[in-house]
Enzyme design. Structure first.
Site, mmCIF file in Angstrom:
data_model
loop_
_atom_site.group_PDB
_atom_site.id
_atom_site.type_symbol
_atom_site.label_atom_id
_atom_site.label_comp_id
_atom_site.label_asym_id
_atom_site.label_seq_id
_atom_site.Cartn_x
_atom_site.Cartn_y
_atom_site.Cartn_z
ATOM 1 N N CYS A 1 0.848 -1.188 0.000
ATOM 2 C CA CYS A 1 0.000 0.000 0.000
ATOM 3 C C CYS A 1 0.889 1.246 0.000
ATOM 4 C CB CYS A 1 -0.915 0.000 1.220
ATOM 5 S SG CYS A 1 -0.019 0.147 2.789
ATOM 6 N N HIS B 1 5.896 -4.924 8.050
ATOM 7 C CA HIS B 1 5.786 -6.366 8.251
ATOM 8 C C HIS B 1 6.164 -7.109 6.975
ATOM 9 C CE1 HIS B 1 2.844 -5.987 11.884
ATOM 10 N NE2 HIS B 1 4.106 -5.921 12.240
ATOM 11 N N CYS C 1 2.625 5.681 8.955
ATOM 12 C CA CYS C 1 1.623 5.724 7.890
ATOM 13 C C CYS C 1 0.624 6.841 8.185
ATOM 14 C CB CYS C 1 0.899 4.378 7.815
ATOM 15 S SG CYS C 1 -0.507 4.375 6.681
ATOM 16 N N GLU D 1 0.928 -0.839 16.262
ATOM 17 C CA GLU D 1 0.058 0.303 15.963
ATOM 18 C C GLU D 1 -0.825 0.655 17.154
ATOM 19 O OE1 GLU D 1 -4.048 1.022 13.578
ATOM 20 O OE2 GLU D 1 -2.534 -0.142 12.511
ATOM 21 N N THR E 1 -6.098 -0.128 11.972
ATOM 22 C CA THR E 1 -6.251 0.210 10.554
ATOM 23 C C THR E 1 -6.208 -1.003 9.639
ATOM 24 O OG1 THR E 1 -3.865 0.595 10.248
ATOM 25 C CG2 THR E 1 -5.216 2.478 10.941
#
Length: 247
Positions: free
Chosen positions: A43, A71, A125, A155, A195
């Protein structure tokens, strides 16, 4: 171009097994069709983090990171081969550059790193940063913050560390019911999501939560590219005999 790319396997050289014997399938064996999901690959948040890390390695001295940038073992190994120093703690580092991983760090931790003399490259991000800000907004408006996600995920730890109050982190309907039974779930709650979480799981938890609380505000923090990849994977899985996920 169609949403799904389709390729056929053509074997130019007969394959052999470990003993060197020809293991080409019989000539009447039908060709296999490989379908590639319409949404694959990194992404934009991961691409951005990798780009920032590569820039830092090219233009700075020692570059540190705590944990994995993303990751993906292949990516992290390649960056470490180029000089990225992975460390368990940044507390003793007084000079050099530190990269904030894509999953983010608490805002206070980033300030501490800058105050200690380190140059900080924030590769968080943007969607994760949005989730951190959403948690702060809900907290400031007097909601008990409920995060649907894995409490041990980097996160989520970053979001929790950004807040001044302790949110409720749940990852299943059973955990939600346990929080209700132990009176840890309040009447006025603000909900956000890890997310990268599965939307269907979040829907099930929220559907039950709205009947437990009087005032519920929901901020959708699920990453759209992640959701698109999940949908594409489900779409392919419905049509194929075997599903292979690389990653």
């Amino acid at each position: 171009m169609s949403r799904t790319a389709i390729a056929r396997l053509h074997l130019a050289v007969p394959p052999t097994n470990r003993e060197g014997r020809d293991c080409m399938p019989p000539l009447d064996t039908p060709l296999r069709t490989i379908e590639l999901a319409g949404q694959v690959g990194f992404c934009f948040g991961v691409k951005r983090a990798i780009h920032l890390a590569e820039e830092a390695l090219e233009s700075n001295g020692t570059v540190y990171i705590s944990g994995d940038l993303v990751h993906n073992a292949t990516v992290t190994s390649a960056l470490e081969a180029r000089g990225l120093v992975r460390t368990d703690t940044l507390n003793d580092k007084k000079e050099g550059t530190v990269i904030v991983r894509a999953h983010g760090l608490p805002a206070g931790e980033i300030r501490r790193l800058r105050d200690s003399g380190l140059q900080v490259v924030d590769a968080t991000c943007p969607i994760v940063h949005h989730a951190q800000q959403a948690a702060l907004t809900l907290e400031q408006e007097g909601y008990q913050v409920v995060i649907i996600g894995d409490a041990n995920h980097a996160e989520i730890r970053g979001i929790v560390g950004t807040m001044t109050t302790q949110p409720l982190v749940i990852d299943s309907i059973e955990e939600l019911r346990a929080a209700k039974a132990s009176h840890r779930l309040k009447r006025k709650v603000g909900v956000l999501f890890q997310t990268t979480h599965a939307l269907e799981l979040c829907k099930d938890i929220v559907s039950e939560l709205v009947f437990m609380c009087k005032d519920v505000r929901i901020i959708n923090t699920i990453c759209r590219p992640v959701q698109q990849r999940q949908d594409a994977a489900v779409d392919v899985a419905r049509r194929v005999d075997l599903m292979i996920i690389v990653g």
